[in-house]
Motif scaffolding. Structure first.
Motif, mmCIF file in Angstrom:
data_model
loop_
_atom_site.group_PDB
_atom_site.id
_atom_site.type_symbol
_atom_site.label_atom_id
_atom_site.label_comp_id
_atom_site.label_asym_id
_atom_site.label_seq_id
_atom_site.Cartn_x
_atom_site.Cartn_y
_atom_site.Cartn_z
ATOM 1 N N SER A 316 -42.266 52.294 -22.894
ATOM 2 C CA SER A 316 -41.252 51.296 -22.573
ATOM 3 C C SER A 316 -41.850 49.899 -22.576
ATOM 4 O O SER A 316 -41.328 48.978 -23.223
ATOM 5 C CB SER A 316 -40.631 51.612 -21.211
ATOM 6 O OG SER A 316 -39.736 50.579 -20.822
ATOM 7 N N ALA A 317 -42.964 49.726 -21.858
ATOM 8 C CA ALA A 317 -43.579 48.403 -21.751
ATOM 9 C C ALA A 317 -44.054 47.903 -23.106
ATOM 10 O O ALA A 317 -43.857 46.728 -23.471
ATOM 11 C CB ALA A 317 -44.742 48.457 -20.772
ATOM 12 N N THR A 318 -44.689 48.794 -23.888
ATOM 13 C CA THR A 318 -45.250 48.401 -25.177
ATOM 14 C C THR A 318 -44.175 48.018 -26.188
ATOM 15 O O THR A 318 -44.265 46.988 -26.872
ATOM 16 C CB THR A 318 -46.113 49.548 -25.755
ATOM 17 O OG1 THR A 318 -47.117 49.905 -24.809
ATOM 18 C CG2 THR A 318 -46.752 49.137 -27.068
ATOM 19 N N ILE A 319 -43.137 48.846 -26.273
ATOM 20 C CA ILE A 319 -42.078 48.594 -27.252
ATOM 21 C C ILE A 319 -41.305 47.328 -26.904
ATOM 22 O O ILE A 319 -41.018 46.491 -27.778
ATOM 23 C CB ILE A 319 -41.138 49.809 -27.348
ATOM 24 C CG1 ILE A 319 -41.899 51.019 -27.901
ATOM 25 C CG2 ILE A 319 -39.946 49.496 -28.245
ATOM 26 C CD1 ILE A 319 -41.112 52.315 -27.852
ATOM 27 N N VAL A 320 -40.971 47.154 -25.629
ATOM 28 C CA VAL A 320 -40.233 45.953 -25.208
ATOM 29 C C VAL A 320 -41.078 44.709 -25.469
ATOM 30 O O VAL A 320 -40.582 43.698 -25.991
ATOM 31 C CB VAL A 320 -39.838 46.046 -23.719
ATOM 32 C CG1 VAL A 320 -39.259 44.716 -23.244
ATOM 33 C CG2 VAL A 320 -38.825 47.162 -23.515
ATOM 34 N N LEU A 334 -32.344 42.949 -21.593
ATOM 35 C CA LEU A 334 -31.374 43.644 -22.429
ATOM 36 C C LEU A 334 -32.081 44.622 -23.367
ATOM 37 O O LEU A 334 -31.631 45.760 -23.569
ATOM 38 C CB LEU A 334 -30.565 42.627 -23.241
ATOM 39 C CG LEU A 334 -29.386 43.182 -24.048
ATOM 40 C CD1 LEU A 334 -28.394 43.876 -23.125
ATOM 41 C CD2 LEU A 334 -28.705 42.054 -24.827
ATOM 42 N N ILE A 335 -33.203 44.187 -23.918
ATOM 43 C CA ILE A 335 -33.996 45.064 -24.787
ATOM 44 C C ILE A 335 -34.514 46.255 -23.998
ATOM 45 O O ILE A 335 -34.511 47.393 -24.471
ATOM 46 C CB ILE A 335 -35.158 44.276 -25.414
ATOM 47 C CG1 ILE A 335 -34.613 43.170 -26.328
ATOM 48 C CG2 ILE A 335 -36.089 45.201 -26.189
ATOM 49 C CD1 ILE A 335 -35.667 42.203 -26.809
ATOM 50 N N ASP A 340 -35.072 51.845 -22.814
ATOM 51 C CA ASP A 340 -35.151 52.850 -21.746
ATOM 52 C C ASP A 340 -34.048 53.888 -21.867
ATOM 53 O O ASP A 340 -34.229 55.035 -21.445
ATOM 54 C CB ASP A 340 -35.091 52.168 -20.379
ATOM 55 C CG ASP A 340 -36.418 51.518 -19.999
ATOM 56 O OD1 ASP A 340 -37.362 51.627 -20.798
ATOM 57 O OD2 ASP A 340 -36.500 50.909 -18.922
ATOM 58 N N THR A 341 -32.902 53.503 -22.424
ATOM 59 C CA THR A 341 -31.833 54.482 -22.650
ATOM 60 C C THR A 341 -32.274 55.517 -23.684
ATOM 61 O O THR A 341 -32.070 56.723 -23.502
ATOM 62 C CB THR A 341 -30.552 53.779 -23.129
ATOM 63 O OG1 THR A 341 -30.104 52.870 -22.119
ATOM 64 C CG2 THR A 341 -29.456 54.797 -23.408
ATOM 65 N N ILE A 342 -32.889 55.044 -24.756
ATOM 66 C CA ILE A 342 -33.399 55.968 -25.783
ATOM 67 C C ILE A 342 -34.476 56.872 -25.183
ATOM 68 O O ILE A 342 -34.484 58.095 -25.394
ATOM 69 C CB ILE A 342 -33.954 55.174 -26.979
ATOM 70 C CG1 ILE A 342 -32.829 54.380 -27.652
ATOM 71 C CG2 ILE A 342 -34.633 56.109 -27.984
ATOM 72 C CD1 ILE A 342 -33.301 53.427 -28.727
#
Length: 370
Positions: A316-320, A334-335, A340-342
């Motif tokens: 989560s942290a890395t992708i955002v 928002l991202i 996090d939903t995925i």
């Protein structure tokens, strides 16, 4: 060879759960006696039908030698099947298996006979009569509902079935004791049966059958709202557990901030965040283990859960961070919600099929197409 096939038909018991039947039940029984066998055992469960239906049960009992089980009140299709399975284990212990058939005219005797014959060639496998829902002549509600449910169930549980709601199933006799312990008393029981077979590495084979809908399926007792909720009950419990864990995280964080703010003015946010996240994570693990996936054995699931917990957090942290840094999208919150939903859905799949996966015998090829 023909005599052997005819004899094999008698080694399977036909089970038909029924609620408030009409003439289609009599037609089905009559065709079974005419087209399949005069002596094959037939058990019909009267699942709390109204008084107007009693004449139909009397007819099939007296004219076609069916064994009738009666529930004084409606208990559901799952409970009806379990009633029959309990008696079959005791009274038909030398038979090969059981075929469940719907009594509303949706299963042809041609398909019933073919499924039995295919089963006698593979008596250690569950055989599923699978319908094709791509035909536009099928009622829209049934077509959409069945395709959607099939895709959800297959994706959630690593299955590859074309029809997860078929009522035409041939079950080896050795599976019945385990099926008595499977949860569910209504339509969700049939879904849970498939998961039981998968978890215990019992092969499932599919045989194409006709897709029959009479009067747009108006005689079906399937409740789209109530029964769908039960079918998706595991995922609903998973979502509920996630919401409860989120609330536990927020409440613990808020309480710790209130307590620690004056004592550790420079670090109270970090301390509160770490303790709250550990507390909510432990709560989520225990609720998922005991209430969502209902894992009964003592295992290393806690280690897998912790590993998944950190993988999800780092992902989560890395992708955002990457999206915010390397794209024009800079609304981090928002991202984060989107990512996090995925990850939430991926986490459900991982927990069900890895973290809390039930012990089974060595992996087999679960589904085959005949």
């Amino acid at each position: 060879m023909q005599n052997d096939n005819h004899k094999a038909l008698h080694d399977v018991i036909i089970v038909i759960p029924s609620l408030n039947p009409d003439g289609k039940l009599i037609t089905l029984i009559e065709n079974i006696r005419k087209d399949i066998s005069q002596i094959i055992p037939i058990i019909v469960i009267d699942d709390g039908s109204d008084k107007e239906s009693k004449s139909f049960f009397n007819t099939i009992q007296n004219t076609y030698q069916c064994q009738i089980f009666t529930h004084s009140i409606n208990k559901g299709k799952g409970a009806a099947l379990k009633s029959a399975f309990q008696t079959i284990i005791t009274d038909y212990s030398t038979h090969l298996g059981v075929i469940t058939v719907d009594g509303d005219g949706q299963h042809t005797t041609e398909d019933v006979k073919r499924c039995i014959e295919e089963f006698t060639k593979n008596p250690h496998s569950v055989l599923l009569g699978s319908r094709n829902f791509e035909n536009k002549s099928i009622p829209l509600r049934s077509r959409i509902g069945n395709i959607f449910t099939r895709n959800v169930i297959n994706n959630m549980n690593n299955l590859n079935l074309t029809d997860t709601q078929t009522g035409l199933r041939v079950l080896p006799l050795f599976t019945l004791e385990g099926l008595l312990e499977v949860q569910g008393d209504r339509y969700e029981y049939e879904m849970n049966m498939l998961l039981y077979f998968k978890d215990n590495a019992i092969p499932m084979k599919e045989v194409p059958i006709k897709t029959v809908y009479i009067e747009n399926n108006e005689s079906s007792h399937f409740n789209p709202l109530l029964d769908s909720v039960k079918i998706y009950s595991v995922f609903i419990r998973y979502c509920t557990s996630a919401v409860a864990s989120f609330l536990a995280d927020i409440l613990t964080f808020s309480l710790l901030v209130f307590i620690l703010e004056n004592h550790f003015p420079s670090y109270y946010i970090i301390i509160s965040t770490v303790i709250a996240r550990i507390t909510s994570g432990l709560f989520n693990y225990l609720s998922n283990k005991h209430l969502v996936f209902r894992e009964k054995r003592t295992s290393s699931s806690i280690h897998r859960y912790v590993m998944l917990f950190f993988i999800q957090m780092i992902a989560s942290a890395t992708i955002v961070q990457a999206i915010v840094t390397f794209t024009v999208y800079d609304t981090a919150w928002l991202i984060k919600i989107l990512i996090d939903t995925i990850i939430f859905f991926i986490g459900f799949y991982a927990q069900k099929n890895w973290v809390f996966k039930k012990v089974s015998s060595p992996a087999q090829n679960i589904t085959e197409k005949l």
